[in-house]
Design a protein around this motif. Sequence first.
Motif, mmCIF file in Angstrom:
data_model
loop_
_atom_site.group_PDB
_atom_site.id
_atom_site.type_symbol
_atom_site.label_atom_id
_atom_site.label_comp_id
_atom_site.label_asym_id
_atom_site.label_seq_id
_atom_site.Cartn_x
_atom_site.Cartn_y
_atom_site.Cartn_z
ATOM 1 N N LEU A 38 19.262 -89.554 19.677
ATOM 2 C CA LEU A 38 18.954 -88.972 18.369
ATOM 3 C C LEU A 38 20.177 -89.014 17.451
ATOM 4 N N VAL A 39 21.350 -88.638 17.981
ATOM 5 C CA VAL A 39 22.569 -88.687 17.175
ATOM 6 C C VAL A 39 22.886 -90.124 16.770
ATOM 7 N N PHE A 40 22.713 -91.047 17.692
ATOM 8 C CA PHE A 40 23.021 -92.452 17.420
ATOM 9 C C PHE A 40 22.176 -92.991 16.266
ATOM 10 N N PHE A 41 20.874 -92.815 16.338
ATOM 11 C CA PHE A 41 19.999 -93.343 15.288
ATOM 12 C C PHE A 41 20.200 -92.600 13.967
ATOM 13 N N CYS A 42 20.490 -91.310 14.042
ATOM 14 C CA CYS A 42 20.686 -90.539 12.816
ATOM 15 C C CYS A 42 21.945 -91.000 12.085
ATOM 16 N N VAL A 43 23.054 -91.120 12.796
ATOM 17 C CA VAL A 43 24.309 -91.530 12.163
ATOM 18 C C VAL A 43 24.230 -92.980 11.686
ATOM 19 N N ARG A 44 23.518 -93.812 12.406
ATOM 20 C CA ARG A 44 23.482 -95.234 12.058
ATOM 21 C C ARG A 44 22.607 -95.521 10.842
ATOM 22 N N ARG A 45 21.496 -94.794 10.664
ATOM 23 C CA ARG A 45 20.493 -95.200 9.686
ATOM 24 C C ARG A 45 20.227 -94.209 8.555
ATOM 25 N N VAL A 97 32.956 -82.146 27.691
ATOM 26 C CA VAL A 97 32.060 -83.276 27.947
ATOM 27 C C VAL A 97 31.170 -83.548 26.731
ATOM 28 N N GLY A 98 30.656 -82.466 26.127
ATOM 29 C CA GLY A 98 29.821 -82.644 24.944
ATOM 30 C C GLY A 98 30.582 -83.280 23.798
ATOM 31 N N LEU A 99 31.835 -82.896 23.608
ATOM 32 C CA LEU A 99 32.644 -83.480 22.538
ATOM 33 C C LEU A 99 32.889 -84.972 22.787
ATOM 34 N N VAL A 100 33.170 -85.310 24.039
ATOM 35 C CA VAL A 100 33.377 -86.732 24.365
ATOM 36 C C VAL A 100 32.115 -87.543 24.091
ATOM 37 N N LEU A 101 30.966 -87.024 24.525
ATOM 38 C CA LEU A 101 29.702 -87.725 24.267
ATOM 39 C C LEU A 101 29.447 -87.876 22.776
ATOM 40 N N LEU A 102 29.709 -86.814 22.022
ATOM 41 C CA LEU A 102 29.468 -86.849 20.575
ATOM 42 C C LEU A 102 30.370 -87.866 19.889
ATOM 43 N N VAL A 103 31.643 -87.871 20.249
ATOM 44 C CA VAL A 103 32.583 -88.797 19.610
ATOM 45 C C VAL A 103 32.228 -90.241 19.933
ATOM 46 N N VAL A 104 31.937 -90.524 21.196
ATOM 47 C CA VAL A 104 31.593 -91.896 21.581
ATOM 48 C C VAL A 104 30.314 -92.359 20.886
ATOM 49 N N THR A 105 29.309 -91.487 20.823
ATOM 50 C CA THR A 105 28.036 -91.864 20.192
ATOM 51 C C THR A 105 28.214 -92.099 18.697
ATOM 52 N N VAL A 106 28.923 -91.208 18.023
ATOM 53 C CA VAL A 106 29.140 -91.362 16.577
ATOM 54 C C VAL A 106 29.961 -92.617 16.291
ATOM 55 N N ALA A 107 30.979 -92.887 17.137
ATOM 56 C CA ALA A 107 31.796 -94.082 16.924
ATOM 57 C C ALA A 107 30.959 -95.356 17.072
ATOM 58 N N ALA A 108 30.097 -95.392 18.089
ATOM 59 C CA ALA A 108 29.235 -96.570 18.274
ATOM 60 C C ALA A 108 28.270 -96.739 17.108
ATOM 61 N N ALA A 109 27.699 -95.633 16.628
ATOM 62 C CA ALA A 109 26.777 -95.717 15.499
ATOM 63 C C ALA A 109 27.493 -96.148 14.225
ATOM 64 N N LEU A 110 28.708 -95.643 13.999
ATOM 65 C CA LEU A 110 29.467 -96.046 12.808
ATOM 66 C C LEU A 110 29.857 -97.518 12.873
ATOM 67 N N HIS A 111 30.158 -97.999 14.057
ATOM 68 C CA HIS A 111 30.514 -99.411 14.205
ATOM 69 C C HIS A 111 29.343 -100.312 13.811
ATOM 70 N N LEU A 112 28.145 -99.931 14.190
ATOM 71 C CA LEU A 112 26.975 -100.733 13.838
ATOM 72 C C LEU A 112 26.525 -100.482 12.398
ATOM 73 N N ARG A 113 26.862 -99.314 11.858
ATOM 74 C CA ARG A 113 26.468 -99.007 10.483
ATOM 75 C C ARG A 113 27.404 -99.659 9.469
ATOM 76 N N ARG A 114 28.632 -99.933 9.869
ATOM 77 C CA ARG A 114 29.690 -100.313 8.952
ATOM 78 C C ARG A 114 29.357 -101.552 8.129
ATOM 79 N N SER A 115 28.747 -102.538 8.752
ATOM 80 C CA SER A 115 28.448 -103.784 8.043
ATOM 81 C C SER A 115 26.993 -104.132 8.237
ATOM 82 N N HIS A 116 26.287 -104.269 7.116
ATOM 83 C CA HIS A 116 24.893 -104.688 7.152
ATOM 84 C C HIS A 116 24.759 -106.185 6.958
ATOM 85 N N ALA A 117 25.862 -106.875 6.697
ATOM 86 C CA ALA A 117 25.796 -108.327 6.482
ATOM 87 C C ALA A 117 25.490 -109.015 7.794
ATOM 88 N N PRO A 118 24.731 -110.093 7.764
ATOM 89 C CA PRO A 118 24.428 -110.816 8.992
ATOM 90 C C PRO A 118 25.690 -111.427 9.579
#
Length: 570
Positions: free
Chosen positions: A111-118, A156-177
């Motif tokens: 849920l956090v991943f899709f929310c931060v990414r989109r 543990v929750g903080l680690v999970l949150l940081v890793v998930t948000v970082a992964a979502a931001l990495h995919l959100r950062r560029s929408h160019a193909p």
Amino acid sequence: MPFSDRVSAAWRWLGLEGVVLLAAFLCDLAVVVPAAVDPIGPRGRDLLLLPGMIVLGACALWARTRPAAAVFAGAATLFASTFLIRVTYAAAYTTLLSNVSLSETVAGVELVFFCVRRVRWPEAVIGTGTLVLGGLFATVYRRGSDRFGMSDTMLVGLVLLVVTVAAALHLRRSHAPRKDSALRNLVREQWPLIGGLSLPLFFELYQLLHTDVRSLPVLLLSIAAAATTIYATRRPLRAGIALAAVIFATAPALYIASSEYLRGFGVLPFTEIVAGIVVVILLVRHVEPKRAWATIGLLSVTVAFTTLAGLATGRSRLGLADARDLVVGAVLVLGIAIACGLYFRARDSERRKVVEAAVADAQNSERMALARELHDLVAHHVTGIIVQAQAAKVIADQNPKVALEVIERIEAAGTEAMTAMRRLVGSMRAGAEAVTDQATMDLEADLRRLVEAAHTGVPVEAEVRVPKDLPQEVARSALRLVQESLTNTGKHAAGATRVCVLAEVRDGELHIRVADDGRRVAARPAGGSGGYGLVGMRERVELLHGRLAAGPAPDGGWVVEAWLPVEEDA
């Protein structure tokens, strides 16, 4: 829709995130169901944990299309399930987060991943914060084993949150193909295998959470075995050798692991057993037998070594007395894996032969179609040129002026032939059907133009009564049939005085008739004869499920007749 197709469609709909979530839920079921029927507490009370898991998992799947609404619905689900657990005195159990199940943890991460990414930034921050508050409320307010303190859960929750948000931001950062990496392509292609391997990994994770940190190397080696299995889909031979090294390294890792951790399984971790089965299947399926058997032998030796080392230490729940049963079970599992690999190898070979046969048939059909077009098109023009050249040679001495006119017609016919050839080559290079010259939407106009431009040396009479809405394939084939028949008349019909062409639609069929009053001669015709004229006509008619008749007429001459269905159902 057949049941197998429905299952396949549902499996594709789940995707990677759905399969991982399903694996986590199955792991939770393996814990909750036995706890619900044990003698501790009211029977079945622990099943009240399942509604929250199911609804939160549904919210995670919904987040793929509506992430903003799904994340708030997920937070509301956490609050509601926490109240239900508190009111009913159900015992929540601990995995990564205190009093939060594994499937709820995985669903929250998704849920956090899709929310931060989109989602837009304000909604993403508010939605993620609300979900985090729901998780904190669940860890504090639920009644459970509470094996972890609040500080451990927060870390543990903080680690999970940081890793998930970082992964979502990495995919959100560029929408160019951008060009996909090999790792991304591998994950996209092998997500069912990744989801399947996550189930034994989750079981081992649950086992690790009930022991101490000494068992962590075993879990890390199991993760390495899972990664090696996914890599085996690309390089099965290298992956088999790497998996043998991982299994060999498991022996000392099991020696230092907690004895309580070892009691959760026999000797080898679940993930490594599954990985070995999958790698053996892939080796037998894709690698040449000599190398495959050598790698399978290496895997068997390392499995035997690790198993005997585990039995000899006496720290496993099995002992040396169980070695015989383990050997029988290992041989049985190995045999099943090899049989599955041989089945897939045979199926791949059969599928490859079917594809090769289909390609060969398609190529042969294309060659035959091009051969018919070349024969019908080129022979028609070249025959006219040859007939007129022979006439010019005969009358050149008697009437040079008429011979000059014939030569001009030969030049015009050659120009037409060159134009037709260029169109044919153009259609071939474009990969389209051989829709060449004179193949238009108006068959009547095409036939009359063909009759007027015929260079057979014989007057041609045409009677054409066809509608304008004939199917293209029927019209083109009819045009080619008349064209080839006129060409044959110019080549073979000696002494012919006229040619009659009839084209009409009767009883749902296009009737084509070309008749001349000449006589057949045994001499070599003008331009020679390839012998493919009638063959090509018959192939055209058979492709349209029609009928063809060609032969001498009762009163002399030669008749070609064809009946081509024009109805849609025909």
